[in-house]
Enzyme design. Structure first.
Site, short mmCIF file in Angstrom:
data_model
loop_
_atom_site.label_atom_id
_atom_site.label_comp_id
_atom_site.label_asym_id
_atom_site.label_seq_id
_atom_site.Cartn_x
_atom_site.Cartn_y
_atom_site.Cartn_z
N ASP A 199 0.88 -1.16 0.00
CA ASP A 199 0.00 0.00 0.00
C ASP A 199 0.92 1.22 0.00
O ASP A 199 1.52 1.56 1.02
CB ASP A 199 -0.88 -0.05 1.25
CG ASP A 199 -1.65 1.23 1.47
OD1 ASP A 199 -1.42 2.21 0.73
OD2 ASP A 199 -2.48 1.27 2.40
N LYS A 225 -3.14 12.35 -3.18
CA LYS A 225 -2.15 12.64 -2.13
C LYS A 225 -0.84 13.09 -2.74
O LYS A 225 0.14 13.33 -2.03
CB LYS A 225 -1.92 11.39 -1.27
CG LYS A 225 -3.15 10.97 -0.46
CD LYS A 225 -2.81 9.80 0.44
CE LYS A 225 -4.00 9.02 0.92
NZ LYS A 225 -4.85 9.72 1.86
N CYS A 365 -8.70 6.18 10.06
CA CYS A 365 -9.05 4.90 9.40
C CYS A 365 -8.06 3.81 9.79
O CYS A 365 -7.65 2.99 8.95
CB CYS A 365 -9.09 5.04 7.87
SG CYS A 365 -10.29 6.24 7.32
#
Ligand code: C6P
Length: 409
Positions: A199, A225, A365
């Site tokens: 990730d 991002k 999260c």
């Protein structure tokens, strides 16, 4: 060295005020701001050559197709993939990981198999694996954390076995800033015949990431991002794995031939891009990559090391504040999560907002990580190419005032 003054001029939003104070934007791990060149790429597309791609014979369609595929090439170059067709354009990291879960894991993981992940994952890199494990009768295992919130690899030989089919972890934690040894973990995964998914949501925007050097099987990241618009992201898949994957969504664009009762699949990567893709944002992502390449990712990283070190030193003045993540800058990126003693992170975030300072507060999260850290939430400042030491000073002095205010309350 980055010329921060010049960079700041490229970001129109940085000259706005919030509650009458100059904006201090320190929420880059959530989403970055966008330079004029990216905004211009978007408007140019809609003003000059808006059309659908891969299907028109007219000039606009061919121009848009060329620009879309050029953006894919730029993304491939940016992460060191020699083949652009190994990149699937998706909405974001979350969709990229779900694509791997559906198209690869559901067909390659079975009863008794194991998926190895960590206690510092974003929900996007945990919840899809929970479903795969449940559907396929597999087991989820976790690499624990050290007291410095790095990965504790002392027991890796026990955790990574011939039953492991996938190692799925982040390259940089969105809470701790910890940079994980993904290359070494990839080598270890391959030794037992497992695949590795990285990730890269927090690493690709901030470090030089090279899929050949890492030899990873999957790399997921989001455009928003890294200066690009929202709604566009990338999944890189190693060639031999890509050929072995089932389509994710079914419909137009992903087929070669269709009969009443069956269909055959299009070439890669279109097989995984069903329907009209996010053309404008993909092209604008190409412009974002041009911008970052012109700065040089080494320079981006150096700037972030320097500003994060500055922030970590400044935070030492705040005795009641706990800062998470490793102190060694070779092991962390530009993310500083902290917990201000008795003051709830949301109160800190709200007070800082009144000073024009944007940080993120909450569980980010990453609820299982909050449990490990034994906090309900954290406050988080995250830096990018346009942040300055003066902004860190403003953050620290506003934080001091906030803590003083609540200590009297
Ligand atoms: N983290 C944050 O404020 P999406 O939302 O799909 O673009 O990215 C998901 C994601 C996956 N992995 C990591 C490591 C992430 O940091 C994120 C997004 C943001 O920390 C929004 S929650």
């Amino acid at each position: 060295m980055l010329d921060i003054k010049a960079i700041r001029k490229d970001f129109p939003i940085l000259s706005r005020q919030v509650y009458g104070k100059p904006l201090v934007y320190l929420d880059n791990a959530a989403t970055s701001q966008k330079p004029t060149s990216v905004i211009k790429a978007l408007t140019e597309y809609y003003e000059e050559y808006n059309s659908n791609i891969h299907r028109g014979v007219h000039a606009l369609s061919m121009e848009a197709t060329d620009r879309y595929e050029e953006a894919r090439q730029k993304c491939a170059g940016f992460i060191g993939s020699p083949i652009a067709e190994n990149l699937i354009m998706v909405r974001n990291t979350t969709e990229a990981i779900n694509l791997v879960a559906q198209s690869w894991a559901q067909h390659n993981i079975g009863p008794g198999d194991e998926i190895l992940t960590t206690h510092m994952e974003h929900h996007s890199n945990l919840v899809p694996w929970q479903k795969v494990a449940k559907d396929r009768g597999a087991e989820l295992k976790f690499i624990p954390l050290t007291s410095e919130q790095t990965l504790d690899l002392s027991d890796l030989d026990r955790l990574l076995t011939s039953r492991t089919k996938l190692v799925a972890l982040n390259h940089m934690s969105n809470v701790l800033g910890t940079i994980n040894p993904v290359k070494e973990l990839g080598q270890a995964a391959h030794r037992v015949g497992a695949r590795i998914l990285i990730d890269g949501a927090q690493s690709v925007p901030h470090l030089k990431v090279d899929v050949k050097d890492l030899d990873c099987d999957f790399l997921a990241f989001s455009g928003h991002k890294m200066l690009a618009p929202t709604g566009i992201g990338v999944l890189y898949v190693k060639q031999e794995v890509l050929e072995d994957m089932e389509p994710f969504l079914r419909g137009g664009e992903m087929v070669k031939q269709v009969w009443d009762d069956h269909a055959t699949w299009n070439d890669l990567p279109m097989r995984f891009e069903a329907g009209t893709p996010n053309i404008a944002d993909a092209i604008a992502m190409g412009a974002a990559i041009d911008y970052l390449e012109a700065l040089g990712m080494e320079n981006v990283r150096q700037h972030e090391i320097s500003i994060t070190e500055y922030a970590l030193n400044a935070f030492q003045e705040l005795e009641e504040v706990t800062v998470f993540g490793p102190r060694d800058m070779s092991q962390r990126g530009g993310i500083v999560s902290f917990y201000g003693g008795d003051v709830h992170p949301h109160d800190i975030g709200t007070m800082l907002d009144r000073e024009g300072i944007a940080i993120r507060t909450g569980h980010h999260c990453a609820m299982p990580l909050m449990n490990k850290l034994a906090v309900p939430a954290t406050a988080r400042a995250s830096f990018y190419i346009y942040n300055t030491e003066e902004e860190v000073d403003l953050l620290v002095s506003a934080l001091k005032a906030t803590l003083r205010y609540f200590s009297k309350a």
